[in-house]
Design an enzyme around this catalytic site. Structure first.
Site, PDB file in Angstrom:
ATOM      1  N   GLN A   1       0.774  -1.251   0.000  1.00  0.00           N
ATOM      2  CA  GLN A   1       0.000   0.000   0.000  1.00  0.00           C
ATOM      3  C   GLN A   1       0.802   1.297   0.000  1.00  0.00           C
ATOM      4  O   GLN A   1       0.469   2.237  -0.727  1.00  0.00           O
ATOM      5  CB  GLN A   1      -0.951   0.016   1.215  1.00  0.00           C
ATOM      6  N   SER A   2       1.857   1.355   0.820  1.00  0.00           N
ATOM      7  CA  SER A   2       2.525   2.659   0.997  1.00  0.00           C
ATOM      8  C   SER A   2       3.133   3.167  -0.311  1.00  0.00           C
ATOM      9  O   SER A   2       2.832   4.286  -0.758  1.00  0.00           O
ATOM     10  CB  SER A   2       3.611   2.552   2.076  1.00  0.00           C
TER      11      SER A   2
ATOM     12  N   ARG B   1       6.829  -9.274  -9.965  1.00  0.00           N
ATOM     13  CA  ARG B   1       7.430 -10.601 -10.039  1.00  0.00           C
ATOM     14  C   ARG B   1       6.587 -11.494 -10.976  1.00  0.00           C
ATOM     15  O   ARG B   1       5.363 -11.556 -10.828  1.00  0.00           O
ATOM     16  CB  ARG B   1       7.458 -11.207  -8.633  1.00  0.00           C
TER      17      ARG B   1
ATOM     18  N   ASP C   1      11.806 -10.970 -13.490  1.00  0.00           N
ATOM     19  CA  ASP C   1      12.479 -11.601 -12.342  1.00  0.00           C
ATOM     20  C   ASP C   1      13.760 -10.812 -12.120  1.00  0.00           C
ATOM     21  O   ASP C   1      14.717 -10.913 -12.898  1.00  0.00           O
ATOM     22  CB  ASP C   1      12.775 -13.073 -12.664  1.00  0.00           C
TER      23      ASP C   1
ATOM     24  N   LYS D   1      16.068 -11.108 -10.178  1.00  0.00           N
ATOM     25  CA  LYS D   1      17.294 -11.815  -9.778  1.00  0.00           C
ATOM     26  C   LYS D   1      17.863 -12.643 -10.927  1.00  0.00           C
ATOM     27  O   LYS D   1      18.907 -13.273 -10.788  1.00  0.00           O
ATOM     28  CB  LYS D   1      17.001 -12.684  -8.551  1.00  0.00           C
TER      29      LYS D   1
ATOM     30  N   ASN E   1       9.466   0.056  -1.968  1.00  0.00           N
ATOM     31  CA  ASN E   1       9.198  -0.097  -0.528  1.00  0.00           C
ATOM     32  C   ASN E   1       9.397  -1.550  -0.111  1.00  0.00           C
ATOM     33  O   ASN E   1       8.567  -2.143   0.566  1.00  0.00           O
ATOM     34  CB  ASN E   1       7.796   0.408  -0.158  1.00  0.00           C
TER      35      ASN E   1
ATOM     36  N   ARG F   1      20.127  -6.436  -2.283  1.00  0.00           N
ATOM     37  CA  ARG F   1      20.318  -7.864  -2.575  1.00  0.00           C
ATOM     38  C   ARG F   1      20.004  -8.178  -4.032  1.00  0.00           C
ATOM     39  O   ARG F   1      20.479  -9.152  -4.583  1.00  0.00           O
ATOM     40  CB  ARG F   1      19.450  -8.733  -1.634  1.00  0.00           C
TER      41      ARG F   1
ATOM     42  N   TYR G   1       4.313  -2.943   8.838  1.00  0.00           N
ATOM     43  CA  TYR G   1       3.009  -2.744   8.206  1.00  0.00           C
ATOM     44  C   TYR G   1       2.283  -1.596   8.902  1.00  0.00           C
ATOM     45  O   TYR G   1       2.680  -1.147   9.984  1.00  0.00           O
ATOM     46  CB  TYR G   1       2.161  -4.021   8.302  1.00  0.00           C
ATOM     47  N   GLU G   2       1.196  -1.197   8.276  1.00  0.00           N
ATOM     48  CA  GLU G   2       0.391  -0.052   8.719  1.00  0.00           C
ATOM     49  C   GLU G   2       0.283   0.115  10.248  1.00  0.00           C
ATOM     50  O   GLU G   2       0.689   1.128  10.814  1.00  0.00           O
ATOM     51  CB  GLU G   2      -1.010  -0.190   8.116  1.00  0.00           C
TER      52      GLU G   2
ATOM     53  N   ASP H   1       0.610   3.775   5.988  1.00  0.00           N
ATOM     54  CA  ASP H   1       0.889   3.396   4.603  1.00  0.00           C
ATOM     55  C   ASP H   1       0.617   4.560   3.647  1.00  0.00           C
ATOM     56  O   ASP H   1       1.526   5.107   3.029  1.00  0.00           O
ATOM     57  CB  ASP H   1       0.013   2.212   4.197  1.00  0.00           C
TER      58      ASP H   1
ATOM     59  N   GLY I   1      -8.075  20.790  18.729  1.00  0.00           N
ATOM     60  CA  GLY I   1      -7.694  22.192  18.853  1.00  0.00           C
ATOM     61  C   GLY I   1      -8.225  22.794  20.145  1.00  0.00           C
ATOM     62  O   GLY I   1      -8.565  22.082  21.087  1.00  0.00           O
ATOM     63  N   GLY I   2      -8.300  24.101  20.189  1.00  0.00           N
ATOM     64  CA  GLY I   2      -8.719  24.790  21.412  1.00  0.00           C
ATOM     65  C   GLY I   2     -10.230  24.866  21.586  1.00  0.00           C
ATOM     66  O   GLY I   2     -10.703  25.344  22.607  1.00  0.00           O
TER      67      GLY I   2
HETATM   68  N1  COA Z   1      11.784 -10.532  -8.890  1.00  0.00           N
HETATM   69  C1  COA Z   1      12.438 -11.300  -8.001  1.00  0.00           C
HETATM   70  N2  COA Z   1      12.363 -11.117  -6.663  1.00  0.00           N
HETATM   71  C2  COA Z   1      11.553 -10.129  -6.230  1.00  0.00           C
HETATM   72  C3  COA Z   1      10.827  -9.294  -7.104  1.00  0.00           C
HETATM   73  C4  COA Z   1      10.974  -9.547  -8.501  1.00  0.00           C
HETATM   74  N3  COA Z   1      10.321  -8.812  -9.403  1.00  0.00           N
HETATM   75  N4  COA Z   1      10.131  -8.418  -6.378  1.00  0.00           N
HETATM   76  C5  COA Z   1      10.394  -8.683  -5.084  1.00  0.00           C
HETATM   77  N5  COA Z   1      11.250  -9.709  -4.990  1.00  0.00           N
HETATM   78  C6  COA Z   1      11.821 -10.292  -3.782  1.00  0.00           C
HETATM   79  C7  COA Z   1      12.680  -9.331  -3.013  1.00  0.00           C
HETATM   80  O1  COA Z   1      13.919  -9.172  -3.622  1.00  0.00           O
HETATM   81  C8  COA Z   1      12.745 -10.019  -1.665  1.00  0.00           C
HETATM   82  O2  COA Z   1      13.715 -11.033  -1.700  1.00  0.00           O
HETATM   83  P1  COA Z   1      14.938 -11.169  -0.628  1.00  0.00           P
HETATM   84  O3  COA Z   1      14.320 -11.082   0.724  1.00  0.00           O
HETATM   85  O4  COA Z   1      15.493 -12.511  -0.966  1.00  0.00           O
HETATM   86  O5  COA Z   1      15.876 -10.074  -0.855  1.00  0.00           O
HETATM   87  C9  COA Z   1      11.383 -10.707  -1.574  1.00  0.00           C
HETATM   88  O6  COA Z   1      10.809 -10.622  -2.872  1.00  0.00           O
HETATM   89  C10 COA Z   1      10.422 -10.176  -0.573  1.00  0.00           C
HETATM   90  O7  COA Z   1      10.427  -8.750  -0.493  1.00  0.00           O
HETATM   91  P2  COA Z   1       9.974  -8.055   0.870  1.00  0.00           P
HETATM   92  O8  COA Z   1       9.941  -6.605   0.683  1.00  0.00           O
HETATM   93  O9  COA Z   1      10.821  -8.587   1.989  1.00  0.00           O
HETATM   94  O10 COA Z   1       8.467  -8.585   1.010  1.00  0.00           O
HETATM   95  P3  COA Z   1       7.727  -9.176   2.288  1.00  0.00           P
HETATM   96  O11 COA Z   1       6.388  -9.585   1.782  1.00  0.00           O
HETATM   97  O12 COA Z   1       8.490 -10.198   3.005  1.00  0.00           O
HETATM   98  O13 COA Z   1       7.567  -7.903   3.271  1.00  0.00           O
HETATM   99  C11 COA Z   1       6.852  -5.678   3.843  1.00  0.00           C
HETATM  100  C12 COA Z   1       6.584  -6.953   3.030  1.00  0.00           C
HETATM  101  C13 COA Z   1       5.815  -4.651   3.439  1.00  0.00           C
HETATM  102  C14 COA Z   1       6.711  -5.985   5.326  1.00  0.00           C
HETATM  103  C15 COA Z   1       8.280  -5.170   3.540  1.00  0.00           C
HETATM  104  O14 COA Z   1       8.415  -5.038   2.152  1.00  0.00           O
HETATM  105  C16 COA Z   1       8.597  -3.845   4.219  1.00  0.00           C
HETATM  106  O15 COA Z   1       8.835  -3.787   5.422  1.00  0.00           O
HETATM  107  N6  COA Z   1       8.632  -2.758   3.447  1.00  0.00           N
HETATM  108  C17 COA Z   1       9.002  -1.436   3.898  1.00  0.00           C
HETATM  109  C18 COA Z   1       7.910  -0.804   4.714  1.00  0.00           C
HETATM  110  C19 COA Z   1       6.613  -0.735   3.992  1.00  0.00           C
HETATM  111  O16 COA Z   1       6.486  -0.180   2.928  1.00  0.00           O
HETATM  112  N7  COA Z   1       5.581  -1.250   4.673  1.00  0.00           N
HETATM  113  C20 COA Z   1       4.225  -1.031   4.285  1.00  0.00           C
HETATM  114  C21 COA Z   1       3.756  -1.877   3.245  1.00  0.00           C
HETATM  115  S1  COA Z   1       2.123  -1.318   2.841  1.00  0.00           S
END
Ligand code: COA
Length: 478
Positions: free
Chosen positions: A69-70, A90, A125, A127, A148, A156, A190-191, A220, A299-300
């Protein structure tokens, strides 16, 4: 090898940045001469009708690496303002929200569609070596990368600031993270975590109850808004400096910024009790931290939520009522207490403070005889500020919000028609149109060909490598 045409945009942008520097010195010289700084080199005002001369961010291209969302809130706003937003997803899965809270089988969820309007989608992808090749070309072709991911995820993928900046020194790299540098910088957020860490939860709710999170997504969407402003500012600075920069909006910081009145009150505690909080009138002592203030006005001017006609069966038959001092006389007349206008026990805001609970109870006896819309109409005629508690159903059906494009109906090829919130920021010369969110990878070919100028041979090579598609089921199982 890729046969990408050199981006013409770069040269133009360089020239633009030189031009601005020149204009600045001209304007300084004009000021020295006592002139008004107007320069004949500035573009003449457009003669096209307002709203007909492009969009505010026309020509800006965003590499959108956001999810959930953010980040998507931020890039959706930039898209509404005219940026070309290319969402990288992805292969096979896409943004995780496509498949969360699904209400129509086989269709992207409303969670996804309502946060990803006006964007294009490419699956890569990131990677895979061929995926990296495509991403590098996108970095060269875009102005801003927005992401985000969890802390460290971009690095990475090999997309470090150094790598990006080497490929495109003009690129702005904008990130949402849960926390800024410090003890929690590596945490996923998260939020509601942000609402708690940013001071919102401890100051929301009733004093005698537990901390509460709010329905507004201040962690977010609120942080996405902050990030969008950071990006636009960085683009503006780039006209002068010619170089990109990093932009960070931490969710804890964003929430705290929205809660700044509570940090104000924290410091006011040293000077004595917070008299506008209703616990003051109830003789309940204050502690060391700002307490939860229930529905007290921030407010006041004292305010509270009062029942209206029908409250027994309608959970939203309530109104926010503010006893603003300049309209106290009108309030007294409306509720049938004309003597309170001159009675020293009620006539001044100070005298009323300890009796606010009883005063609101008296006003409520009156509001309970009217619907919230009747109260709204009667009070606004005499300038008493009130706010009906609108349900989401009422908001969805409100004609004035449809008229301004704040609530819009969007058509989607798989889910059909649905309601969304349009751009809440209205520019008179950059009118937003809301177009549907992209299907997963819908624009992959178009972006490879038209944006990145890959030849058909290169496109086949990249596609055959598997970098843009989900692994086949048999391969997965193997
Ligand atoms: N191709 C290949 N890999 C991809 C990809 C793509 N197109 N897009 C994402 N990935 C991979 C990432 O590289 C990551 O891999 P790694 O951990 O091996 O480096 C993996 O997908 C997961 O990404 P991640 O951001 O860790 O997702 P998550 O679902 O585990 O976590 C959040 C989600 C929101 C908690 C986390 O992204 C976060 O804390 N973000 C910052 C704060 C934020 O915006 N929070 C609010 C979200 S509304």
């Amino acid at each position: 090898m890729a046969t990408r045409k050199k981006s013409k945009g770069k040269g133009k942008a360089k020239a633009a940045s030189r031009k601005v520097v020149k204009l600045k010195s001209k304007s300084a010289a004009a000021k020295k001469r006592g002139g008004n700084g107007k320069s004949t080199s500035l573009p003449k005002p457009s003669t096209k009708q307002y709203g007909q001369d492009g969009k505010a961010l026309s020509g800006v291209r965003i590499l959108d690496f956001t999810h959930v969302q953010s980040g998507p809130t931020c890039t959706q706003l930039l898209a509404w303002l005219g940026a070309d937003v290319i969402k990288v997803e992805r292969p096979g899965v896409g943004d995780i929200t496509r498949g969360q809270l699904v209400d129509v089988k086989g269709a992207d969820s409303l969670y996804f569609t309502m946060l990803n309007h006006n964007k294009r989608s490419i699956t890569i992808d990131s990677k895979h070596p061929q995926g990296k090749r495509v991403l590098d070309e996108l970095i060269k072709a875009c102005d801003v990368l927005v992401e985000n991911f969890a802390p460290g995820a971009l690095d990475r993928m090999g997309l470090t600031w150094e790598h990006i900046h080497k490929l495109n020194p003009r690129m702005i790299v904008a990130s949402v993270k849960g926390f800024g540098p410090g003890p929690y910088e590596d945490c996923k957020v998260y939020e509601n975590v942000a609402q708690c860490a940013g001071g919102s939860a401890s100051t929301t709710g009733f004093r005698e109850g537990p901390p509460l999170v709010t329905g507004a997504q201040i962690g977010d969407s609120g942080t996405g808004l902050h990030l969008a402003l950071g990006i636009v500012s960085a683009l503006y600075q780039r006209y002068r400096t010619g170089r990109g920069q990093r932009v960070l909006a931490a969710m804890q910081d964003g929430v705290l910024n929205l809660c700044r009145v509570k940090l104000r009150d924290q410091q006011r505690l040293k000077a004595g009790p917070l008299t506008e909080y209703s616990q003051y009138g109830q003789n309940i002592p204050f502690g060391e931290s700002v307490p939860r203030a229930g529905n007290d006005s921030g407010g006041g001017q004292p305010g509270w939520i009062l029942k209206c006609k029908g409250w027994e069966i309608d959970p939203d038959a309530y109104i926010y009522f503010i006893t603003q001092a300049p309209v106290w006389q009108e309030i007294c007349d409306l509720i049938g207490e004309p003597s309170w206008k001159t009675d020293p026990e009620y006539a001044t805001p100070r005298a009323r403070l300890p009796k606010l609970k009883a005063i609101f109870e008296r006003i409520e006896q009156w509001t309970m005889t009217k619907t919230k819309f009747e109260v709204m109409e009667i009070c606004n005629k005499v300038d008493i500020p009130v706010g009906p508690i609108l349900s989401m159903k009422e908001i969805a059906e409100e004609p004035s919000l449809r008229k301004t494009g704040t609530v819009v109906e969007v058509d989607h090829p798989i889910r059909g028609k649905y309601l969304s919130v349009g751009n809440p920021i209205k520019l008179s010369d950059s009118i937003s149109e809301v177009t549907r969110s992209p299907l997963l990878g819908e624009h992959t070919d178009e972006i490879l060909k038209d944006v990145l100028k890959f030849s058909s041979k290169d496109i086949s090579e990249i596609k055959n490598s598997g970098a843009l598609s989900a692994p086949k089921k048999e391969e997965k199982a193997a």
